[in-house]
Design an enzyme around this catalytic site. Structure first.
Site, PDB file in Angstrom:
ATOM      1  N   HIS A   1       7.181   8.561 -27.542  1.00 41.87           N
ATOM      2  CA  HIS A   1       6.437  10.056 -26.219  1.00 41.87           C
ATOM      3  C   HIS A   1       6.737  11.317 -26.877  1.00 41.87           C
ATOM      4  CE1 HIS A   1       3.608  11.247 -23.925  1.00 41.87           C
ATOM      5  NE2 HIS A   1       4.681  11.707 -22.792  1.00 41.87           N
TER       6      HIS A   1
ATOM      7  N   HIS B   1      -1.005  11.201 -27.551  1.00 40.62           N
ATOM      8  CA  HIS B   1      -2.016   9.521 -26.441  1.00 40.62           C
ATOM      9  C   HIS B   1      -2.366   8.581 -27.353  1.00 40.62           C
ATOM     10  CE1 HIS B   1      -0.782  10.843 -22.300  1.00 40.62           C
ATOM     11  NE2 HIS B   1       0.048  10.743 -22.548  1.00 40.62           N
TER      12      HIS B   1
ATOM     13  N   LYS C   1       7.646  23.205 -13.665  1.00 44.54           N
ATOM     14  CA  LYS C   1       6.660  21.842 -13.097  1.00 44.54           C
ATOM     15  C   LYS C   1       6.293  21.709 -11.538  1.00 44.54           C
ATOM     16  CE  LYS C   1       4.773  17.130 -13.838  1.00 44.54           C
ATOM     17  NZ  LYS C   1       5.014  16.269 -14.691  1.00 44.54           N
TER      18      LYS C   1
ATOM     19  N   GLU D   1       9.583  18.400 -24.516  1.00 43.38           N
ATOM     20  CA  GLU D   1       8.498  18.722 -23.051  1.00 43.38           C
ATOM     21  C   GLU D   1       9.510  19.979 -22.613  1.00 43.38           C
ATOM     22  OE1 GLU D   1       5.751  17.224 -21.243  1.00 43.38           O
ATOM     23  OE2 GLU D   1       5.849  15.077 -22.439  1.00 43.38           O
TER      24      GLU D   1
ATOM     25  N   ASN E   1      -1.235  18.621 -20.011  1.00 46.03           N
ATOM     26  CA  ASN E   1      -1.108  17.934 -20.683  1.00 46.03           C
ATOM     27  C   ASN E   1      -1.096  18.552 -22.172  1.00 46.03           C
ATOM     28  OD1 ASN E   1      -1.752  15.546 -19.349  1.00 46.03           O
ATOM     29  ND2 ASN E   1      -3.205  16.767 -18.411  1.00 46.03           N
TER      30      ASN E   1
ATOM     31  N   ARG F   1      -3.234  22.177 -12.759  1.00 44.93           N
ATOM     32  CA  ARG F   1      -2.197  20.862 -13.427  1.00 44.93           C
ATOM     33  C   ARG F   1      -2.252  20.039 -14.898  1.00 44.93           C
ATOM     34  NH1 ARG F   1       0.796  15.780 -10.267  1.00 44.93           N
ATOM     35  NH2 ARG F   1       2.181  15.248 -11.323  1.00 44.93           N
TER      36      ARG F   1
ATOM     37  N   HIS G   1      -0.753  16.422 -24.816  1.00 46.04           N
ATOM     38  CA  HIS G   1      -0.287  15.037 -24.875  1.00 46.04           C
ATOM     39  C   HIS G   1      -1.761  14.354 -26.133  1.00 46.04           C
ATOM     40  CE1 HIS G   1       2.876  16.673 -22.811  1.00 46.04           C
ATOM     41  NE2 HIS G   1       3.726  15.106 -21.920  1.00 46.04           N
TER      42      HIS G   1
ATOM     43  N   ARG H   1       0.403  -0.957  -0.116  1.00 45.47           N
ATOM     44  CA  ARG H   1      -0.215   0.026   0.286  1.00 45.47           C
ATOM     45  C   ARG H   1       0.376   1.474  -0.402  1.00 45.47           C
ATOM     46  NH1 ARG H   1      -3.026  -3.265   3.168  1.00 45.47           N
ATOM     47  NH2 ARG H   1      -5.769  -4.168   2.674  1.00 45.47           N
TER      48      ARG H   1
ATOM     49  N   GLU I   1      -4.554  17.202  -9.563  1.00 49.39           N
ATOM     50  CA  GLU I   1      -4.884  17.499 -11.195  1.00 49.39           C
ATOM     51  C   GLU I   1      -6.249  18.148 -11.210  1.00 49.39           C
ATOM     52  OE1 GLU I   1      -4.962  15.621 -15.425  1.00 49.39           O
ATOM     53  OE2 GLU I   1      -3.620  15.567 -14.729  1.00 49.39           O
TER      54      GLU I   1
ATOM     55  N   LYS J   1       2.898  11.738 -10.875  1.00 52.25           N
ATOM     56  CA  LYS J   1       2.355  10.472 -11.514  1.00 52.25           C
ATOM     57  C   LYS J   1       2.787   9.441 -11.843  1.00 52.25           C
ATOM     58  CE  LYS J   1      -0.844  13.274 -13.868  1.00 52.25           C
ATOM     59  NZ  LYS J   1      -0.994  13.525 -15.394  1.00 52.25           N
TER      60      LYS J   1
END
Length: 365
Positions: free
Chosen positions: A268, A255, A230, A186, A248, A244, A251, A122, A240, A144
């Site tokens: 990517h 994606h 960042k 990026e 993206n 935030r 993206h 956990r 997010e 993330k």
């Protein structure tokens, strides 16, 4: 160079430590956090060959007990089978809740190690030691973590902040040219969404597509300004809930292109480059920003050696369909991050499908 950037969070703040030769300080810096001694170092065979022994030597010198596990390189191995391998290593080596996983590698290694750490017992400690430009400026920061599902990128994941992000710019010297370019996508993103001065610095550089042609002082600026951007965004919105989402940028369509090409054809960063071109043109079509800004952005993307056209054979209707399974879809509406000027973006779900189609048709190679 030496820089410390703080990621300030309500529950677990941490530092991004940037310094040449920092890899040799890994054990010392982890000791200063009073982390317990059992460590699982995760890497891929290529990175481990370059830097694994140095990282282990630094950890052992600080009295850490280190075992290592390597995962196959590449986005297509970012799946639950690889996570199972990490769980097996954690079980075999009796990692406890006080133990730490150390991610030594690029975004794929960092995302998977972070997810395994988030879910083993956990949640155990994770330290990120990014070795690619993309991971240094983006994926290693912000907590993330996750893996891909065959139907979409990063659909399985968790927020799990690292205890430390340790960056050594020297390791970029062994980074393949294509991976350096991927990271530049990026960096350009930060210029568009947050930092107009960084954008201007990159515009002034004669070449951005190879590490050896980029001046060391610009590399320093790229690392510190991107990491600061960042950190600023994540500190304001860890999970997010709002701001935030601007990270993206590029993206959404990126994606979709990645998943439709099976994570094999474009990496990517290349996909994000394509996605930024699309987002910029969508914004221009909607009258949200100037055509000349679109041209400035696209010129910078091309200067970094990144694609500005869709890969051959990618079906536009398949992209439209793939957008619906994006994590950012809300009430069935696709949310786009769109620029209004260099350094400023907004988030909207009011983008008509026919505008998306029109822009994508114009991007067919």
């Amino acid at each position: 160079m030496m820089a410390i950037i703080n990621v300030n969070l309500p529950e677990q703040s941490y530092e991004i430590a940037i310094a040449s030769g920092n890899l040799d300080n890994l054990g010392e810096q982890m000791s200063s956090l009073q982390l317990r001694k059992k460590v699982l170092l995760v890497s891929n065979p290529t990175i481990f060959k370059h830097y694994g022994e140095r990282a282990i030597a630094s950890l052992k010198a600080a009295n850490f007990e280190v075992v290592s596990c390597t995962l196959p390189p590449g986005e297509r191995y970012k799946n639950l089978n690889s996570i199972q391998k990490l769980y097996d290593a954690a079980l075999e080596n009796r990692l406890e809740r006080s133990s730490t996983m150390v991610a030594l590698g690029g975004g794929v290694v960092g995302d998977m190690t972070g997810f395994a750490a988030a879910t083993w017992l956990r949640g155990i400690n994770v330290v990120q030691v990014p070795t690619t430009l993309l991971a240094m400026v983006d994926s290693a920061i912000g907590g993330k973590t996750g893996v891909n599902h065959p139907q979409g990128k990063n659909l399985i994941g968790a927020f799990h902040q690292p205890r430390l992000v340790l960056i050594d710019p020297e390791v970029l010297k062994t980074l393949p040219m294509r991976e350096f370019r991927a990271g530049m996508a990026e960096v350009i993103k930060y210029g568009v969404i947050w930092d107009a001065e960084l954008f201007a610095q990159m515009e002034a550089s004669k070449n951005l597509n190879q590490h050896r042609y980029v001046k060391p002082e610009l590399i320093d600026s790229i690392l510190t300004r991107s990491c600061q951007a960042k950190a600023d965004v994540v500190s304001k919105d860890e999970k997010e809930a709002g701001l935030r989402a601007i990270l993206n940028y590029g993206h959404t369509i990126g994606h979709a292109v990645e998943s439709l090409t099976g994570y094999r054809l474009v990496n990517h960063g290349e996909a994000v480059g394509i996605g930024m071109v699309a987002a910029g043109q969508i914004a221009a079509e909607l009258g949200m920003w100037q055509k000349e800004d679109t041209q400035r952005q696209d010129a910078l993307i091309a200067k970094a050696g990144l694609p500005t056209k869709l890969p051959a054979g990618v079906d536009i209707e398949a992209i439209i369909e793939a957008l619906q399974s994006d994590k950012k879809v809300k009430d069935g509406k696709v949310r786009f991050v769109l620029p209004t000027q260099i350094g400023v973006v907004t988030v909207t779900d009011e983008v008509p499908s026919d505008i998306i189609r029109q822009v994508l048709r114009g991007m067919q190679g």
